[in-house]
Design a protein around this motif. Structure first.
Motif, PDB file in Angstrom:
ATOM      1  N   ILE A 177       0.880  -1.166  -0.018  1.00 53.22           N
ATOM      2  CA  ILE A 177       0.141   0.174  -0.143  1.00 53.22           C
ATOM      3  C   ILE A 177       0.979   1.138   0.026  1.00 53.22           C
ATOM      4  CG2 ILE A 177      -1.944  -1.136   1.271  1.00 53.22           C
ATOM      5  CD1 ILE A 177      -0.881   0.872   3.586  1.00 53.22           C
ATOM      6  N   ASN A 178       0.409   2.598  -0.285  1.00 52.11           N
ATOM      7  CA  ASN A 178       0.930   3.573  -0.518  1.00 52.11           C
ATOM      8  C   ASN A 178       0.346   4.281   0.835  1.00 52.11           C
ATOM      9  OD1 ASN A 178       2.194   6.043  -0.584  1.00 52.11           O
ATOM     10  ND2 ASN A 178       1.085   6.603  -2.450  1.00 52.11           N
ATOM     11  N   PRO A 179       1.616   4.340   2.264  1.00 53.56           N
ATOM     12  CA  PRO A 179       0.924   4.840   3.280  1.00 53.56           C
ATOM     13  C   PRO A 179       0.679   6.491   2.946  1.00 53.56           C
ATOM     14  CG  PRO A 179       2.924   4.056   3.604  1.00 53.56           C
ATOM     15  CD  PRO A 179       2.723   3.810   2.140  1.00 53.56           C
ATOM     16  N   PRO A 180      -0.486   7.110   3.710  1.00 57.31           N
ATOM     17  CA  PRO A 180      -0.556   8.278   3.668  1.00 57.31           C
ATOM     18  C   PRO A 180       0.688   8.964   4.404  1.00 57.31           C
ATOM     19  CG  PRO A 180      -2.416   7.400   4.912  1.00 57.31           C
ATOM     20  CD  PRO A 180      -1.399   6.269   4.638  1.00 57.31           C
ATOM     21  N   LEU A 181       0.851  10.143   3.800  1.00 53.47           N
ATOM     22  CA  LEU A 181       2.121  10.888   4.362  1.00 53.47           C
ATOM     23  C   LEU A 181       1.922  11.210   5.823  1.00 53.47           C
ATOM     24  CD1 LEU A 181       3.062  13.670   1.584  1.00 53.47           C
ATOM     25  CD2 LEU A 181       4.489  11.604   2.200  1.00 53.47           C
ATOM     26  N   PRO A 182       2.924  11.229   6.765  1.00 52.42           N
ATOM     27  CA  PRO A 182       2.706  11.643   8.139  1.00 52.42           C
ATOM     28  C   PRO A 182       2.727  12.863   8.407  1.00 52.42           C
ATOM     29  CG  PRO A 182       5.140  10.879   7.806  1.00 52.42           C
ATOM     30  CD  PRO A 182       4.326  10.860   6.286  1.00 52.42           C
ATOM     31  N   TYR A 183       2.491  13.799   7.430  1.00 54.74           N
ATOM     32  CA  TYR A 183       2.488  15.314   7.690  1.00 54.74           C
ATOM     33  C   TYR A 183       1.732  15.725   6.442  1.00 54.74           C
ATOM     34  CZ  TYR A 183       6.586  13.844   4.841  1.00 54.74           C
ATOM     35  OH  TYR A 183       7.435  13.212   3.785  1.00 54.74           O
ATOM     36  N   SER A 184       1.228  17.169   6.415  1.00 54.68           N
ATOM     37  CA  SER A 184       0.428  17.760   5.330  1.00 54.68           C
ATOM     38  C   SER A 184       1.541  17.937   4.244  1.00 54.68           C
ATOM     39  CB  SER A 184      -0.287  18.910   5.938  1.00 54.68           C
ATOM     40  OG  SER A 184       0.968  19.804   6.308  1.00 54.68           O
ATOM     41  N   TYR A 185       0.851  18.041   3.036  1.00 57.34           N
ATOM     42  CA  TYR A 185       1.469  18.253   1.562  1.00 57.34           C
ATOM     43  C   TYR A 185       2.385  19.659   1.913  1.00 57.34           C
ATOM     44  CZ  TYR A 185      -1.567  15.042  -0.333  1.00 57.34           C
ATOM     45  OH  TYR A 185      -2.131  13.981  -0.667  1.00 57.34           O
ATOM     46  N   ASP A 186       1.832  20.508   2.673  1.00 54.47           N
ATOM     47  CA  ASP A 186       2.588  21.817   2.772  1.00 54.47           C
ATOM     48  C   ASP A 186       3.606  22.016   3.645  1.00 54.47           C
ATOM     49  OD1 ASP A 186       0.827  21.982   4.779  1.00 54.47           O
ATOM     50  OD2 ASP A 186      -0.099  23.976   4.190  1.00 54.47           O
ATOM     51  N   PHE A 187       4.031  20.883   4.320  1.00 53.38           N
ATOM     52  CA  PHE A 187       4.702  20.980   5.526  1.00 53.38           C
ATOM     53  C   PHE A 187       6.125  21.462   5.273  1.00 53.38           C
ATOM     54  CE2 PHE A 187       6.282  18.668   9.592  1.00 53.38           C
ATOM     55  CZ  PHE A 187       6.013  19.714  10.314  1.00 53.38           C
ATOM     56  N   MET A 188       6.841  20.956   4.204  1.00 55.04           N
ATOM     57  CA  MET A 188       7.856  21.380   3.930  1.00 55.04           C
ATOM     58  C   MET A 188       8.260  22.547   3.104  1.00 55.04           C
ATOM     59  SD  MET A 188       9.003  18.672   4.966  1.00 55.04           S
ATOM     60  CE  MET A 188       8.097  17.263   5.370  1.00 55.04           C
ATOM     61  N   GLU A 189       7.100  23.256   3.233  1.00 47.92           N
ATOM     62  CA  GLU A 189       7.104  24.521   2.512  1.00 47.92           C
ATOM     63  C   GLU A 189       7.905  25.739   3.252  1.00 47.92           C
ATOM     64  OE1 GLU A 189       5.731  26.102  -0.272  1.00 47.92           O
ATOM     65  OE2 GLU A 189       3.888  24.891  -0.528  1.00 47.92           O
ATOM     66  N   PRO A 190       8.844  26.472   3.051  1.00 45.14           N
ATOM     67  CA  PRO A 190       8.862  26.940   1.696  1.00 45.14           C
ATOM     68  C   PRO A 190      10.118  26.038   0.851  1.00 45.14           C
ATOM     69  CG  PRO A 190      10.295  28.519   2.983  1.00 45.14           C
ATOM     70  CD  PRO A 190       9.442  27.434   3.845  1.00 45.14           C
ATOM     71  N   TYR A 191      10.593  25.137   1.492  1.00 43.52           N
ATOM     72  CA  TYR A 191      11.623  24.189   0.669  1.00 43.52           C
ATOM     73  C   TYR A 191      11.164  23.384  -0.367  1.00 43.52           C
ATOM     74  CZ  TYR A 191      13.652  26.340   5.165  1.00 43.52           C
ATOM     75  OH  TYR A 191      14.067  27.377   5.934  1.00 43.52           O
ATOM     76  N   ILE A 192      10.215  22.670  -0.156  1.00 43.84           N
ATOM     77  CA  ILE A 192       9.495  21.826  -1.026  1.00 43.84           C
ATOM     78  C   ILE A 192       7.898  22.107  -0.997  1.00 43.84           C
ATOM     79  CG2 ILE A 192       9.150  19.551  -1.816  1.00 43.84           C
ATOM     80  CD1 ILE A 192      11.556  18.658  -0.300  1.00 43.84           C
ATOM     81  N   ASP A 193       7.484  22.477  -2.390  1.00 47.09           N
ATOM     82  CA  ASP A 193       6.055  23.019  -2.334  1.00 47.09           C
ATOM     83  C   ASP A 193       5.135  21.921  -2.228  1.00 47.09           C
ATOM     84  OD1 ASP A 193       7.522  22.353  -5.026  1.00 47.09           O
ATOM     85  OD2 ASP A 193       5.283  22.284  -5.514  1.00 47.09           O
ATOM     86  N   ALA A 194       4.073  22.440  -1.691  1.00 49.08           N
ATOM     87  CA  ALA A 194       2.896  21.683  -1.495  1.00 49.08           C
ATOM     88  C   ALA A 194       2.423  20.635  -2.717  1.00 49.08           C
ATOM     89  CB  ALA A 194       1.653  22.277  -0.821  1.00 49.08           C
ATOM     90  N   ALA A 253      10.786  15.450  -8.367  1.00 47.92           N
ATOM     91  CA  ALA A 253      11.052  15.725  -6.794  1.00 47.92           C
ATOM     92  C   ALA A 253      10.948  17.427  -6.858  1.00 47.92           C
ATOM     93  CB  ALA A 253      12.095  15.163  -6.603  1.00 47.92           C
ATOM     94  N   TYR A 254      11.536  18.052  -7.997  1.00 47.77           N
ATOM     95  CA  TYR A 254      11.777  19.303  -7.663  1.00 47.77           C
ATOM     96  C   TYR A 254      11.366  20.304  -8.893  1.00 47.77           C
ATOM     97  CZ  TYR A 254      16.170  18.383 -10.262  1.00 47.77           C
ATOM     98  OH  TYR A 254      17.046  17.975 -11.104  1.00 47.77           O
ATOM     99  N   TYR A 255      10.930  19.847  -9.823  1.00 43.24           N
ATOM    100  CA  TYR A 255      10.730  20.842 -11.211  1.00 43.24           C
ATOM    101  C   TYR A 255       9.766  21.917 -11.012  1.00 43.24           C
ATOM    102  CZ  TYR A 255      11.604  22.149 -15.968  1.00 43.24           C
ATOM    103  OH  TYR A 255      11.887  22.554 -17.009  1.00 43.24           O
ATOM    104  N   LEU A 256       8.770  21.701 -10.339  1.00 42.75           N
ATOM    105  CA  LEU A 256       7.580  22.666 -10.207  1.00 42.75           C
ATOM    106  C   LEU A 256       8.045  23.990  -9.541  1.00 42.75           C
ATOM    107  CD1 LEU A 256       4.421  20.852  -9.163  1.00 42.75           C
ATOM    108  CD2 LEU A 256       5.133  21.531 -11.370  1.00 42.75           C
ATOM    109  N   LYS A 257       8.927  23.856  -8.639  1.00 40.36           N
ATOM    110  CA  LYS A 257       9.515  24.997  -7.786  1.00 40.36           C
ATOM    111  C   LYS A 257      10.779  25.475  -8.229  1.00 40.36           C
ATOM    112  CE  LYS A 257      10.684  26.269  -2.959  1.00 40.36           C
ATOM    113  NZ  LYS A 257      10.261  27.686  -3.138  1.00 40.36           N
ATOM    114  N   HIS A 258      11.745  24.448  -8.494  1.00 38.78           N
ATOM    115  CA  HIS A 258      12.906  25.052  -8.710  1.00 38.78           C
ATOM    116  C   HIS A 258      13.436  24.795 -10.158  1.00 38.78           C
ATOM    117  CE1 HIS A 258      12.850  23.187  -4.305  1.00 38.78           C
ATOM    118  NE2 HIS A 258      14.004  24.228  -4.149  1.00 38.78           N
ATOM    119  N   TYR A 259      12.529  24.390 -11.134  1.00 39.92           N
ATOM    120  CA  TYR A 259      12.800  24.295 -12.296  1.00 39.92           C
ATOM    121  C   TYR A 259      14.033  23.224 -12.596  1.00 39.92           C
ATOM    122  CZ  TYR A 259       9.702  28.320 -12.250  1.00 39.92           C
ATOM    123  OH  TYR A 259       8.543  28.922 -12.124  1.00 39.92           O
ATOM    124  N   ASN A 260      14.790  23.669 -13.269  1.00 37.83           N
ATOM    125  CA  ASN A 260      16.000  22.756 -13.683  1.00 37.83           C
ATOM    126  C   ASN A 260      17.178  22.961 -12.787  1.00 37.83           C
ATOM    127  OD1 ASN A 260      16.542  25.291 -14.892  1.00 37.83           O
ATOM    128  ND2 ASN A 260      17.919  24.325 -16.314  1.00 37.83           N
TER     129      ASN A 260
END
Ligand SMILES: [Fe+2]
Length: 205
Positions: free
Chosen positions: A8-25, A174-181
């Protein structure tokens, strides 16, 4: 949980935005709910069609893939590896405040690399050296020492008899949406959310 098929794919133990602003939701959501989910679905489909391997753990699937029939070797390697690597990646992120390795792991990093900063520099170089898609890892070798490794695609360092402690996924998803290339910017941001407490627990285990 996740000892064997069906995985199974366990749910993340944190919210999608928890790594903001370093990794986007949005990246966290797509990465977990779509990319990892696809590996889980593909692996389950392969095992549904090959019941002989349904009792295998993820680690066993990764390790035994090279001994499997030719038509299974590559898909099992890619999909069991894809599940294993992503579960470790998501479980060694934290969104509180930036950490540095402490305890036994922290001491060994400082002893082997001279300083945390020197280690960070070497790890960053490794993450930037991955050509195309893959991961950089800090792993514990059988003699208890540490080493930095890189792997391509969804290969795992389990195949090198090492215990993975923490990893950075450097696939562009893992990073393209926020960090582009700009992978270097992402690696820098990853250090702000790396869960060294969890890596330390894995080291001590
Ligand atoms: Fe990924």
């Amino acid at each position: 949980m996740n000892e064997h098929y069906p995985f199974i794919n366990p749910p993340l133990p944190y919210s999608y935005d928890f790594m903001e602003p370093y990794i986007d939701a949005k990246t966290m959501e797509l990465h977990h709910d779509r990319h990892l989910q696809t590996y889980v679905d593909n692996l389950n489909q392969l095992l549904k069609e090959n019941p002989a391997y349904q009792g295998f753990s993820l680690e066993q699937l990764v390790l035994y893939a090279p001994s499997m029939p030719d038509d299974l070797k590559t898909p099992i390697r890619n999909n069991a590896g894809g599940v294993y690597n992503h579960l470790l990646y998501f479980s060694t992120l934290q969104g509180n405040s930036p950490q540095q390795p402490s305890g036994e792991l922290g001491s060994l990093i400082r002893k082997q690399y001279g300083s945390y900063e020197a280690f960070e520099k070497q790890f960053t170089q490794a993450a930037l050296s991955v050509f195309g898609s893959g991961y950089a890892w800090l792993v514990r070798k059988p003699d208890g020492s540490l080493t930095i490794r890189t792997t391509a695609n969804q290969d795992t360092p389990l195949s090198f008899q090492t215990l993975p402690l923490i990893c950075i996924d450097v696939w562009e998803h893992a990073y393209y949406l926020k960090h582009y290339n700009q992978r270097a910017d992402y690696v820098k941001d990853w250090f702000a959310v790396a869960d060294w407490e969890q890596a330390g627990r894995r080291f001590a285990s």
